[in-house]
Design a protein around this motif. Structure first.
Motif, mmCIF file in Angstrom:
data_model
loop_
_atom_site.group_PDB
_atom_site.id
_atom_site.type_symbol
_atom_site.label_atom_id
_atom_site.label_comp_id
_atom_site.label_asym_id
_atom_site.label_seq_id
_atom_site.Cartn_x
_atom_site.Cartn_y
_atom_site.Cartn_z
ATOM 1 N N ALA A 220 0.820 -1.216 0.000
ATOM 2 C CA ALA A 220 0.000 0.000 0.000
ATOM 3 C C ALA A 220 0.855 1.268 0.000
ATOM 4 O O ALA A 220 0.331 2.365 -0.208
ATOM 5 N N ALA A 221 2.152 1.124 0.220
ATOM 6 C CA ALA A 221 3.058 2.278 0.254
ATOM 7 C C ALA A 221 3.341 2.764 -1.164
ATOM 8 O O ALA A 221 3.186 2.020 -2.134
ATOM 9 N N ALA B 80 -15.514 -3.088 11.890
ATOM 10 C CA ALA B 80 -16.716 -3.860 11.569
ATOM 11 C C ALA B 80 -16.643 -5.251 12.199
ATOM 12 O O ALA B 80 -17.645 -5.751 12.733
ATOM 13 N N LEU B 81 -15.476 -5.881 12.148
ATOM 14 C CA LEU B 81 -15.317 -7.194 12.775
ATOM 15 C C LEU B 81 -15.512 -7.104 14.290
ATOM 16 O O LEU B 81 -16.164 -7.958 14.888
ATOM 17 N N LEU B 82 -14.949 -6.069 14.897
ATOM 18 C CA LEU B 82 -15.103 -5.901 16.342
ATOM 19 C C LEU B 82 -16.552 -5.612 16.728
ATOM 20 O O LEU B 82 -17.014 -6.043 17.785
ATOM 21 N N LEU C 36 -1.689 5.642 6.059
ATOM 22 C CA LEU C 36 -1.534 4.189 6.185
ATOM 23 C C LEU C 36 -1.539 3.745 7.642
ATOM 24 O O LEU C 36 -2.106 2.712 7.976
ATOM 25 N N GLN C 37 -0.913 4.521 8.522
ATOM 26 C CA GLN C 37 -0.877 4.148 9.923
ATOM 27 C C GLN C 37 -2.221 4.349 10.611
ATOM 28 O O GLN C 37 -2.510 3.701 11.610
ATOM 29 N N THR C 38 -3.046 5.230 10.055
ATOM 30 C CA THR C 38 -4.350 5.501 10.648
ATOM 31 C C THR C 38 -5.443 4.615 10.065
ATOM 32 O O THR C 38 -6.213 4.004 10.793
ATOM 33 N N ASP C 39 -5.503 4.567 8.735
ATOM 34 C CA ASP C 39 -6.611 3.902 8.054
ATOM 35 C C ASP C 39 -6.263 2.541 7.461
ATOM 36 O O ASP C 39 -7.153 1.790 7.095
ATOM 37 N N THR D 136 -8.417 -2.810 6.512
ATOM 38 C CA THR D 136 -8.410 -1.392 6.861
ATOM 39 C C THR D 136 -8.995 -1.209 8.260
ATOM 40 O O THR D 136 -9.581 -2.134 8.829
ATOM 41 N N THR D 137 -8.862 -0.008 8.790
ATOM 42 C CA THR D 137 -9.444 0.312 10.091
ATOM 43 C C THR D 137 -10.946 0.065 10.069
ATOM 44 O O THR D 137 -11.512 -0.497 11.017
ATOM 45 N N GLU D 138 -11.586 0.461 8.991
ATOM 46 C CA GLU D 138 -13.034 0.281 8.860
ATOM 47 C C GLU D 138 -13.422 -1.197 8.926
ATOM 48 O O GLU D 138 -14.372 -1.568 9.615
#
Length: 136
Positions: A25-26, A92-94, A54-57, A86-88
């Motif tokens: 992704a970099a 969603a899994l959590l 990248l570190q956030t999302d 991704t964070t999203e």
């Protein structure tokens, strides 16, 4: 150049691991070049926008996904999670807490508890062997 002045470079994958990002992704220039320790320190102290994103999302590598979900990397593999998330997707899994995630989190808790029990037992054994002997 003397050894202490020689610039140490690392492969992009190593640098990505140290930064906690998913290498594919970099940006291409990060993926194809080598990264010096000074450049890595600069990325950490003043991260560019792409690194912050990248570190956030995300997407995140497996070790980061496992940590965020509270499971092991092996637990991700058992559940069939092979792609970067991704964070999203992690949130969603959590929120949904599928059965596999609940089971793997419980397994991870048991592994940690067993590791703590063994550590305490070893410390007690060391303390007992280091205790001065009583004279009779």
């Amino acid at each position: 150049m003397s050894p202490e002045n020689k610039q140490q470079n690392m492969k992009p994958l190593t640098a990505a691991n140290k930064l906690g990002i998913y290498l594919p992704a970099a940006p291409d220039e990060f993926q194809t070049g080598s990264v010096s320790r000074a450049e890595l320190d600069a990325l950490r102290s003043d991260p560019p926008a792409w690194l912050v994103e990248l570190q956030t999302d995300g997407p995140f590598p497996k070790d980061v996904i496992a940590r965020k979900l509270g499971v092991s990397i092996a637990g991700l593999a058992r559940a069939g999670v092979t792609d970067a998330l991704t964070t999203e997707q992690i949130e969603a899994l959590l929120a949904d807490m599928p059965e596999w995630l609940t089971k793997e989190r419980r397994t991870q808790e048991e592994v940690r508890a067993e590791a703590e029990r063994i550590k305490a037992k070893d410390e007690a054994r060391r303390a007992a062997t280091n205790r001065p002997q009583k004279l009779r």
